[in-house]
Design a protein around this motif. Structure first.
Motif, mmCIF file in Angstrom:
data_model
loop_
_atom_site.group_PDB
_atom_site.id
_atom_site.type_symbol
_atom_site.label_atom_id
_atom_site.label_comp_id
_atom_site.label_asym_id
_atom_site.label_seq_id
_atom_site.Cartn_x
_atom_site.Cartn_y
_atom_site.Cartn_z
ATOM 1 N N SER A 28 -4.900 -10.572 -2.986
ATOM 2 C CA SER A 28 -3.743 -9.761 -3.741
ATOM 3 C C SER A 28 -4.108 -8.443 -4.263
ATOM 4 O O SER A 28 -3.206 -7.613 -4.263
ATOM 5 N N VAL A 29 -5.305 -8.109 -4.595
ATOM 6 C CA VAL A 29 -5.748 -6.914 -4.855
ATOM 7 C C VAL A 29 -5.467 -5.934 -3.694
ATOM 8 O O VAL A 29 -5.141 -4.739 -3.858
ATOM 9 N N ARG A 30 -5.777 -6.640 -2.512
ATOM 10 C CA ARG A 30 -5.716 -5.508 -1.478
ATOM 11 C C ARG A 30 -4.378 -5.055 -0.905
ATOM 12 O O ARG A 30 -4.053 -3.998 -0.720
ATOM 13 N N SER A 31 -3.337 -6.333 -1.305
ATOM 14 C CA SER A 31 -2.077 -5.716 -1.219
ATOM 15 C C SER A 31 -1.472 -4.912 -2.113
ATOM 16 O O SER A 31 -0.804 -4.054 -1.732
ATOM 17 N N PHE A 32 -2.017 -5.073 -3.349
ATOM 18 C CA PHE A 32 -1.487 -4.076 -4.387
ATOM 19 C C PHE A 32 -2.119 -2.581 -4.092
ATOM 20 O O PHE A 32 -1.302 -1.613 -4.091
ATOM 21 N N LEU A 33 -3.282 -2.527 -3.627
ATOM 22 C CA LEU A 33 -3.897 -1.122 -3.188
ATOM 23 C C LEU A 33 -3.042 -0.564 -2.274
ATOM 24 O O LEU A 33 -2.729 0.758 -2.065
ATOM 25 N N TYR A 34 -2.805 -1.247 -1.268
ATOM 26 C CA TYR A 34 -2.011 -0.916 -0.165
ATOM 27 C C TYR A 34 -0.571 -0.294 -0.588
ATOM 28 O O TYR A 34 0.007 0.816 -0.135
ATOM 29 N N ASP A 35 0.088 -1.222 -1.387
ATOM 30 C CA ASP A 35 1.282 -0.299 -1.880
ATOM 31 C C ASP A 35 1.156 0.664 -2.835
ATOM 32 O O ASP A 35 2.153 1.560 -2.711
ATOM 33 N N MET A 36 0.300 0.815 -3.647
ATOM 34 C CA MET A 36 -0.143 1.975 -4.351
ATOM 35 C C MET A 36 -0.251 3.316 -3.498
ATOM 36 O O MET A 36 0.170 4.366 -3.824
ATOM 37 N N LEU A 37 -1.325 3.005 -2.597
ATOM 38 C CA LEU A 37 -1.504 4.275 -1.580
ATOM 39 C C LEU A 37 -0.179 4.329 -0.817
ATOM 40 O O LEU A 37 -0.053 5.902 -0.340
ATOM 41 N N ASP A 38 0.593 3.549 -0.280
ATOM 42 C CA ASP A 38 1.616 3.828 0.234
ATOM 43 C C ASP A 38 1.661 4.812 1.560
ATOM 44 O O ASP A 38 1.981 5.597 1.568
ATOM 45 N N PRO A 39 0.905 4.263 2.472
ATOM 46 C CA PRO A 39 0.511 5.019 3.745
ATOM 47 C C PRO A 39 1.752 5.436 4.589
ATOM 48 O O PRO A 39 2.030 4.749 5.585
ATOM 49 N N THR A 40 2.614 6.224 4.065
ATOM 50 C CA THR A 40 3.765 6.466 4.771
ATOM 51 C C THR A 40 3.465 7.353 6.025
ATOM 52 O O THR A 40 2.421 8.073 6.189
ATOM 53 N N PRO A 41 4.386 7.604 7.109
ATOM 54 C CA PRO A 41 4.081 8.680 8.142
ATOM 55 C C PRO A 41 3.624 10.005 7.830
ATOM 56 O O PRO A 41 2.797 10.559 8.561
ATOM 57 N N ASP A 42 4.262 10.479 6.730
ATOM 58 C CA ASP A 42 4.013 11.810 6.450
ATOM 59 C C ASP A 42 2.531 11.897 5.697
ATOM 60 O O ASP A 42 1.978 12.838 4.969
ATOM 61 N N ARG A 43 1.985 10.655 5.396
ATOM 62 C CA ARG A 43 0.656 10.576 4.449
ATOM 63 C C ARG A 43 -0.308 9.568 5.326
ATOM 64 O O ARG A 43 -0.629 8.762 4.709
ATOM 65 N N GLY A 44 -0.685 10.254 6.375
ATOM 66 C CA GLY A 44 -1.508 9.439 7.261
ATOM 67 C C GLY A 44 -3.130 9.328 6.547
ATOM 68 O O GLY A 44 -3.737 8.352 6.854
ATOM 69 N N ASP A 45 -3.234 10.028 5.503
ATOM 70 C CA ASP A 45 -4.674 10.224 4.774
ATOM 71 C C ASP A 45 -4.596 9.094 4.069
ATOM 72 O O ASP A 45 -5.703 8.762 3.758
ATOM 73 N N MET A 46 -3.504 8.310 3.532
ATOM 74 C CA MET A 46 -3.552 7.366 2.721
ATOM 75 C C MET A 46 -3.847 5.857 3.590
ATOM 76 O O MET A 46 -4.619 5.069 3.118
ATOM 77 N N ILE A 47 -3.821 5.985 4.800
ATOM 78 C CA ILE A 47 -4.117 5.135 5.814
ATOM 79 C C ILE A 47 -5.788 5.164 5.585
ATOM 80 O O ILE A 47 -6.405 4.055 5.496
ATOM 81 N N TYR A 48 -6.300 6.306 5.819
ATOM 82 C CA TYR A 48 -7.678 6.612 5.807
ATOM 83 C C TYR A 48 -8.286 6.192 4.350
ATOM 84 O O TYR A 48 -9.379 5.172 4.500
ATOM 85 N N ARG A 49 -7.574 6.387 3.452
ATOM 86 C CA ARG A 49 -8.034 6.027 2.001
ATOM 87 C C ARG A 49 -7.940 4.388 1.951
ATOM 88 O O ARG A 49 -8.982 3.831 1.298
ATOM 89 N N TYR A 50 -6.942 3.702 2.329
ATOM 90 C CA TYR A 50 -7.008 2.208 2.387
ATOM 91 C C TYR A 50 -8.328 1.706 3.046
ATOM 92 O O TYR A 50 -8.865 0.997 2.542
ATOM 93 N N GLU A 51 -8.173 2.271 4.375
ATOM 94 C CA GLU A 51 -9.408 1.788 5.016
ATOM 95 C C GLU A 51 -10.703 1.969 4.444
ATOM 96 O O GLU A 51 -11.583 1.089 4.491
ATOM 97 N N HIS A 52 -10.839 3.111 4.018
ATOM 98 C CA HIS A 52 -12.071 3.401 3.366
ATOM 99 C C HIS A 52 -12.329 2.566 2.226
ATOM 100 O O HIS A 52 -13.502 1.892 2.198
ATOM 101 N N SER A 53 -11.589 2.163 1.377
ATOM 102 C CA SER A 53 -11.685 1.234 0.241
ATOM 103 C C SER A 53 -12.135 -0.010 0.651
ATOM 104 O O SER A 53 -12.894 -0.696 0.170
ATOM 105 N N VAL A 54 -11.432 -0.472 1.921
ATOM 106 C CA VAL A 54 -11.938 -1.675 2.423
ATOM 107 C C VAL A 54 -13.583 -1.669 2.825
ATOM 108 O O VAL A 54 -14.051 -2.700 2.365
#
Length: 231
Positions: A28-54
């Protein structure tokens, strides 16, 4: 309630409300984190930030098991340590405080026990410190910062660094960049750590990085010597 001064967007508040009835599971925490970072196509850096956090959370599991720290608390704190990254907009220096405030609101809302929650929030707020740690920081609190550093010096980040050190640079520039990066790795190895396990993991990652940098350095120095011989 103590806060760190974050002013949250309407979007962030909406996401907090959506997750108000989460259970206290890591998934559940991972799901919340993903939604808060919201890695949209224009913010690919948020995908990195999510994977880094994991990855940081994976480091937490190793350290908690080896050192007898509260495993689930440490994993969750590490998952949430960068949850405020998108909210702080361009002022990334404030991301620990945004992350701490968001984490507090979320964990209180889902009914997380108060005592570990306080430890987790302080750890998140202070995770970006290098030296000059507060004297009352606990091993748990320091461990969130340690888990972050372990990932920052793993092979993925080392590959990123090596590219920065050599891309379209002269031999002299490469030498300067490599020496600076080696000094940085040695400094990270010298910092206070919360546990022996974290120190060993940091040392292993930094030593791998230094070996690669030294190989590049040797080639750049050789190229410089050969060029001077032709002049």
């Amino acid at each position: 309630m103590d806060t760190y001064g974050a002013v949250l967007s309407k979007k962030a508040i909406h996401i907090l409300r959506q997750h108000a009835h989460d259970d206290m599971s890591i998934s559940s925490v991972r799901s919340f984190l993903y939604d808060m970072l919201d890695p949209t196509p224009d913010r690919g850096d948020m995908i990195y930030r999510y994977e880094h956090s994991v990855r940081v959370a994976e480091n937490a599991a190793v350290i908690a098991e080896a050192e007898g720290l509260p495993k689930e608390d440490l994993i969750i704190a590490c998952l949430l340590h960068d949850v405020g990254y998108r909210e702080c907009r361009e002022d990334f220096r404030r991301h620990p405080f945004y992350s701490a405030d968001i984490s507090r609101l979320y964990l209180e809302e889902i009914g997380y026990p108060p005592e570990p929650l306080q430890e987790m929030i302080r750890a998140i707020a202070l995770h970006n410190l290098t030296d000059n740690l507060p004297g009352d920081m606990t091993a748990f609190q320091i461990s969130v910062r340690d888990c972050d550093d372990i990932d920052r010096f793993d092979m993925i980040r080392t590959a990123m660094l090596l590219g920065d050190c050599v891309y379209e640079k002269t031999n002299q520039e490469i030498i300067a960049s490599c020496n600076q990066a080696i000094d940085g790795a040695k400094r990270i190895m010298s910092l206070q750590r919360g546990t022996r396990t974290a120190q060993n993991m940091i040392n292993k990652n930094c030593q791998k990085r230094i070996v690669l940098l030294q190989d590049i350095l040797a080639q750049a120095k050789k190229g410089t010597i050969l060029r001077m011989g032709m002049d």
